[in-house]
Scaffold this active site. Structure first.
Site, short mmCIF file in Angstrom:
data_model
loop_
_atom_site.label_atom_id
_atom_site.label_comp_id
_atom_site.label_asym_id
_atom_site.label_seq_id
_atom_site.Cartn_x
_atom_site.Cartn_y
_atom_site.Cartn_z
N ALA A 66 0.86 -1.27 0.14
CA ALA A 66 -0.16 -0.11 0.01
C ALA A 66 0.88 1.31 -0.05
CB ALA A 66 -0.94 0.08 1.07
N THR A 109 5.62 0.68 9.67
CA THR A 109 4.41 1.01 10.40
C THR A 109 3.95 2.60 10.11
OG1 THR A 109 4.60 -0.58 11.85
CG2 THR A 109 3.17 1.05 12.75
N GLY A 144 -7.71 10.21 5.20
CA GLY A 144 -8.67 10.48 6.16
C GLY A 144 -8.98 10.04 7.25
N ASN A 170 -0.87 -6.38 -4.59
CA ASN A 170 0.01 -5.29 -5.28
C ASN A 170 1.56 -5.22 -5.07
OD1 ASN A 170 0.35 -2.55 -6.74
ND2 ASN A 170 0.85 -2.24 -4.55
N SER A 207 2.54 -7.99 -14.80
CA SER A 207 3.37 -7.38 -15.54
C SER A 207 3.26 -7.61 -16.89
CB SER A 207 4.75 -7.18 -15.05
OG SER A 207 5.85 -6.69 -15.90
N TYR A 263 12.58 -12.07 -12.90
CA TYR A 263 11.41 -11.16 -12.69
C TYR A 263 10.17 -11.74 -13.68
CZ TYR A 263 8.11 -6.92 -12.77
OH TYR A 263 7.12 -6.14 -12.62
N ALA A 271 9.89 -14.65 -14.99
CA ALA A 271 9.46 -15.86 -14.52
C ALA A 271 8.34 -15.69 -13.35
CB ALA A 271 10.71 -16.69 -13.99
N ALA A 272 8.61 -14.80 -12.42
CA ALA A 272 7.61 -14.68 -11.27
C ALA A 272 6.37 -14.02 -11.76
CB ALA A 272 8.25 -13.55 -10.27
N ILE A 296 6.00 1.39 -15.18
CA ILE A 296 5.28 2.39 -14.26
C ILE A 296 6.17 3.40 -13.72
CG2 ILE A 296 3.63 2.93 -12.42
CD1 ILE A 296 2.66 0.06 -12.69
#
Length: 261
Positions: free
Chosen positions: A13, A39, A50, A84, A136, A149, A151-152, A182
């Site tokens: 996130a 954290t 918010g 994500n 991707s 990458y 392969a994953a 990105i």
């Protein structure tokens, strides 16, 4: 899916795409459970949104992190899981340390599979649920300099397709989304230099987030973002030798920009 009815566990996130997704999903009325390793950054993001959401600190490459995220998701009443979290991995395969490769596979493939496994019984019991896996273009268009990458991400695409077919008789939808490059801090200086040298296009994180949200609303099973990348991904599926020939001409440039370590 109506996002004002969604309670979403969003992994990664606090990353570039993760923050953009969190902002757009929250603006559309979704309630968010933000997952990450830091954290303080989670708290700052929640405050920026918010403060109406929740967060869980979890290292998803470790069993206890998966358990913490899954437990928090059940308590939160999550009906959407967005896998994500991810890390990049530019480098010639023979030069990469195995620890680096292992970490890449653990974060980009094993972690979303583990978390999905832990939450699947819960999600199947919801009236409606969605699993979104952020892949991707390289999962369908494997690229020199990104062997581990690719392969994953190819594994994540295969997992998404198989799971979608396995859950076809349930209320759980599985969506696989494949953005091209990105513009986020995930990209190293070497990756940015390579993209410039090859004239590879990249997208703003906010633009990608809008496409992810649109796909979640529409319930599409799979989307590739960006042209001509999605065309070349399709071409790789039907005529991979053509892609072999095309990328052979770029190999010298890729090797020039690959990290030496």
């Amino acid at each position: 899916m109506q996002l004002n009815n969604a309670r979403i566990l969003l992994t990664g996130a606090t990353g570039g795409l993760g923050q953009a997704l969190a902002q757009q999903l929250a603006a559309d009325g979704a309630r968010l459970l933000l997952a990450g390793r830091d954290t303080a950054r989670l708290a700052a993001l929640n405050a920026a949104l918010g403060g109406e959401h929740s967060s869980v600190r979890a290292d998803l490459t470790r069993p206890e992190g998966v358990a913490a995220a899954a437990g928090a998701a059940r308590e939160f009443g999550a009906n959407v899981l967005i896998n994500n979290a991810g890390v990049g991995g530019f480098g010639l395969y023979e030069r990469q340390d195995w620890d680096e490769i292992d970490s890449l596979l653990a974060t980009n493939l094993a972690a979303p599979m583990r978390l999905t496994h832990a939450l699947l019984p819960w999600l199947k019991a919801r009236p409606q649920a969605v699993i979104v896996n952020i892949g991707s273009t390289f999962g369908s268009l494997p690229f020199a300099g990104f062997a581990a990458y690719s392969a994953a991400k190819a594994g994540l695409r295969g997992f998404s397709q198989a799971l979608r077919r396995e859950l076809a008789d349930t209320q759980v939808a599985v969506i696989h989304l494949a953005p091209r490059a990105i513009d986020t801090p995930l990209n190293s200086d070497a990756v940015n230099a390579l993209n410039r040298a090859l004239n590879n296009r990249s997208d703003d994180a906010d633009a990608v987030a809008r496409q992810v949200v649109a796909a979640l609303r529409a319930g599409d099973g799979e989307r590739h973002f960006g042209f001509p990348e999605r065309f070349f991904a399709w071409l790789n599926g039907v005529a991979p030798t053509l892609i072999d020939r095309g990328l052979a001409g770029k190999l010298a440039v890729i090797k020039q920009h690959a990290p030496t370590r």
